[in-house]
Design a protein around this motif. Structure first.
Motif, PDB file in Angstrom:
ATOM      1  N   VAL A  42      32.682  47.360  46.561  1.00 48.64           N
ATOM      2  CA  VAL A  42      34.003  46.794  47.301  1.00 48.64           C
ATOM      3  C   VAL A  42      33.800  46.989  48.579  1.00 48.64           C
ATOM      4  CG1 VAL A  42      36.580  46.711  47.180  1.00 48.64           C
ATOM      5  CG2 VAL A  42      35.105  46.675  45.190  1.00 48.64           C
ATOM      6  N   MET A  43      33.678  48.445  49.179  1.00 43.36           N
ATOM      7  CA  MET A  43      33.567  48.614  50.435  1.00 43.36           C
ATOM      8  C   MET A  43      32.677  47.938  51.319  1.00 43.36           C
ATOM      9  SD  MET A  43      32.942  52.462  52.291  1.00 43.36           S
ATOM     10  CE  MET A  43      31.160  52.230  52.273  1.00 43.36           C
ATOM     11  N   GLY A  44      31.364  47.890  50.835  1.00 40.27           N
ATOM     12  CA  GLY A  44      30.362  46.855  51.417  1.00 40.27           C
ATOM     13  C   GLY A  44      30.741  45.538  51.667  1.00 40.27           C
ATOM     14  N   ALA A  45      31.260  44.951  50.355  1.00 35.65           N
ATOM     15  CA  ALA A  45      31.547  43.411  50.663  1.00 35.65           C
ATOM     16  C   ALA A  45      32.889  43.470  51.561  1.00 35.65           C
ATOM     17  CB  ALA A  45      32.128  42.819  49.259  1.00 35.65           C
ATOM     18  N   GLY A  46      33.632  44.406  51.605  1.00 33.85           N
ATOM     19  CA  GLY A  46      34.827  44.254  52.370  1.00 33.85           C
ATOM     20  C   GLY A  46      34.344  44.291  54.117  1.00 33.85           C
ATOM     21  N   LEU A  47      33.443  45.169  54.143  1.00 27.65           N
ATOM     22  CA  LEU A  47      32.969  45.128  55.508  1.00 27.65           C
ATOM     23  C   LEU A  47      32.217  43.820  55.925  1.00 27.65           C
ATOM     24  CD1 LEU A  47      31.396  48.927  55.527  1.00 27.65           C
ATOM     25  CD2 LEU A  47      33.259  48.223  56.835  1.00 27.65           C
ATOM     26  N   ALA A  48      31.539  43.480  55.161  1.00 27.64           N
ATOM     27  CA  ALA A  48      30.625  42.313  55.238  1.00 27.64           C
ATOM     28  C   ALA A  48      31.651  41.112  55.686  1.00 27.64           C
ATOM     29  CB  ALA A  48      29.572  41.924  54.411  1.00 27.64           C
ATOM     30  N   ALA A  49      32.792  41.166  54.950  1.00 27.00           N
ATOM     31  CA  ALA A  49      33.761  39.815  55.050  1.00 27.00           C
ATOM     32  C   ALA A  49      34.555  39.870  56.111  1.00 27.00           C
ATOM     33  CB  ALA A  49      34.486  39.685  53.584  1.00 27.00           C
ATOM     34  N   ALA A  50      35.294  41.292  56.465  1.00 26.95           N
ATOM     35  CA  ALA A  50      36.234  41.314  57.253  1.00 26.95           C
ATOM     36  C   ALA A  50      36.078  42.512  58.168  1.00 26.95           C
ATOM     37  CB  ALA A  50      37.547  41.692  56.558  1.00 26.95           C
TER      38      ALA A  50
END
Length: 509
Positions: free
Chosen positions: A191-199
């Protein structure tokens, strides 16, 4: 028939036997059948490793088809079907890796066979997930990223899909190398990695991540210290007493009562809160009543079981076997109630966003999602779990029923303490930390109480390095591999998730 031909057929061969056309045909047939048999054996040998992946693939396909029954196969709902497929893959990996930590000590102590452990775990994990799990969970895995930062439905769905796939791939890789890792931490990293990439960095709640990072250290240390403390109690109050059976009659019911109280409090926090408002104080009160009741009931049972037992350590193992099996079953129920919901959280988030068109801080996990999680962990444990069960149960350090009971007891108590203190802990780290704690305590204890041959003229003889390494009771290679896997779980899952999100985002633009 010509004479020459007749002579060839009737000429004696080895051993004075003669061959006929019929015997030659049977020999040829026997050789052909032998070759076919060898080919069949070779085919079966080569195909054997493919059976488990084949069954797992069939389960994943069935999960996708089941999701299609709940949602029309329209383009907008295909993403939910894909998420169900990845959720089933994730559940298989949970069963292969995470569940093994609860069953390993009992199997390593020979209190349970491998088949019995798998059956108990499958039943109680499924029951825990379906009966006490499925509560309202944060879709962003307990507030790791701000939902407002990925408010666009499509970005949010791709982020959750990336987290789910990355966590499943990481757990699969860890299982292959024989490292028990935390399912929850894998999801957190995804979740953290996807959040960093998305926002970007501003979307991450870094205080929450700091608390999770602290749990990497807190969980195994708490589990190890509590397990070592109970093992020290058992050694001092039971094992090293002149009358071991009399000491066991006094202390085993107390230990069983502590176990019952700890699990009653934990299950009250997880299950009864669906019915009544449950505070930590009320849960502890329920645990106290349950513990005292089981303690009183255990006294005559232990006394009856110990009649006629010889005054030696081997007899004590029989007294701890049944409590160990019960505690293992309760651990599986608690794991199913807690960790499965966290693992399928991203899948539930995708379903919610697809139905309502928006991200949300909290969602209700649909029952069919919990069914996928519950059945998936059972299949994963049955198909791929024995490898990690053997590693945790017998390859880190040698366990017997008393030591394994200390591990199970420490896991329950540590979760209760963590809930009381508000600390995010991992059941995997606690269980494996308990195994390490038991092993390191035995090393320390044996070092403090040297053999008579190590003492000369009243002074302790310094052992050579080779002998000190030989007397290590915890395999350092496994210890370093597991610690390294724990440290890199969140960053590895985060990196994989970020890459997957960028690929999906680029492909869908």
């Amino acid at each position: 028939m010509p004479a020459t031909l007749h002579g060839d057929l009737s000429r004696p061969r080895s051993g004075g036997l003669s061959e006929t056309p019929d015997s030659n045909q049977w020999k040829t047939l026997d050789k052909d059948l032998g070759r076919i048999s060898h080919i069949e054996y070779a085919t079966a040998y080569v195909a054997r490793p493919l059976i488990a992946p084949g069954i797992g693939l069939a389960f994943i396909v069935i999960a996708g088809l089941g999701a299609a029954l709940f949602f029309d196969s329209q383009p907008g709902n295909l993403v939910v079907i894909a998420a169900a497929v990845f959720g089933a893959y994730m559940a298989l990996n949970i069963g292969a890796n995470d569940v093994a930590n609860n069953m390993g000590p009992a199997v390593g102590a020979n209190a349970l066979s491998m088949g019995g452990a798998i059956i108990i775990a499958a039943v109680f994990e499924t029951a825990g997930a379906l009966l006490a799990g499925g509560d309202v969970v944060a879709t962003i895995s307990k507030g790791i990223i701000d939902p407002a930062s990925v408010a666009e439905t499509r970005r949010f769905i791709w982020a959750m899909m990336s987290a789910l796939v990355a966590a499943a791939l990481w757990i699969n890789l860890a299982t292959r190398i024989g490292a028990p890792v935390s399912t929850t931490h894998s999801v957190v990293g995804g979740v953290m990695g996807a959040g960093l990439a998305a926002a970007g960095f501003s979307a991450i709640s870094w205080p929450v991540m700091g608390a999770i990072a602290a749990s990497w250290v807190i969980s195994p240390i708490m589990g190890g210290v509590i397990a070592a403390a109970f093992l020290a109690l058992i050694k001092n109050r039971i094992i090293y007493r002149d009358d071991k059976i009399a000491a066991a009659r006094r202390w085993v019911p107390i230990l069983v009562g502590i176990m019952a109280g700890a699990f009653a409090a934990y299950l009250a926090l997880k299950g009864l809160k669906h019915v009544i408002s449950m505070s930590i104080g009320l849960a502890l009160a329920i645990g106290l009543v349950a513990g005292l009741t089981i303690w009183v009931l255990s006294i005559p049972l232990v006394r009856r079981q110990s009649v006629g037992m010889e005054n030696r350590v081997r007899s004590l193992k029989k007294l701890f076997a049944l409590p160990l099996i019960i505690s293992t079953a309760l651990l599986s129920f608690a794991h199913g109630a807690n960790d499965v919901a966290n693992a399928v959280g991203p899948l539930a988030a995708v379903v919610h966003a697809s139905e309502f068109g928006a991200a949300a801080g909290k969602v209700e996990i649909p029952q069919w999602v919990m069914v996928i999680g519950a059945l998936g962990i059972s299949f994963g444990l049955f198909l791929f779990g024995p490898k990690l069960i053997r590693m945790v149960g017998s390859q880190i350090t040698k366990l017997n029923p008393m030591r394994a009971y200390c591990v199970a007891l420490s896991a329950a108590i540590t979760v209760i303490l963590a809930s009381w203190l508000g600390l995010p802990v991992s059941s995997t780290h606690i269980a494996v930390g308990g195994v390490f704690g038991v092993g390191f305590f035995r090393e320390w204890y044996m070092d403090r109480h040297r053999r008579p041959s190590d003492i000369s003229n009243g002074t302790t003889r310094r052992l050579p390095p080779e002998e000190r390494r030989r007397r290590k009771l915890v395999r350092r290679s496994h210890f370093m591999t597991i610690i390294a896997a724990w440290v890199v779980t969140v960053p590895a899952a985060a990196a994989m998730s970020a890459v997957i999100y960028l690929v999906l985002h680029t492909a869908m633009i």
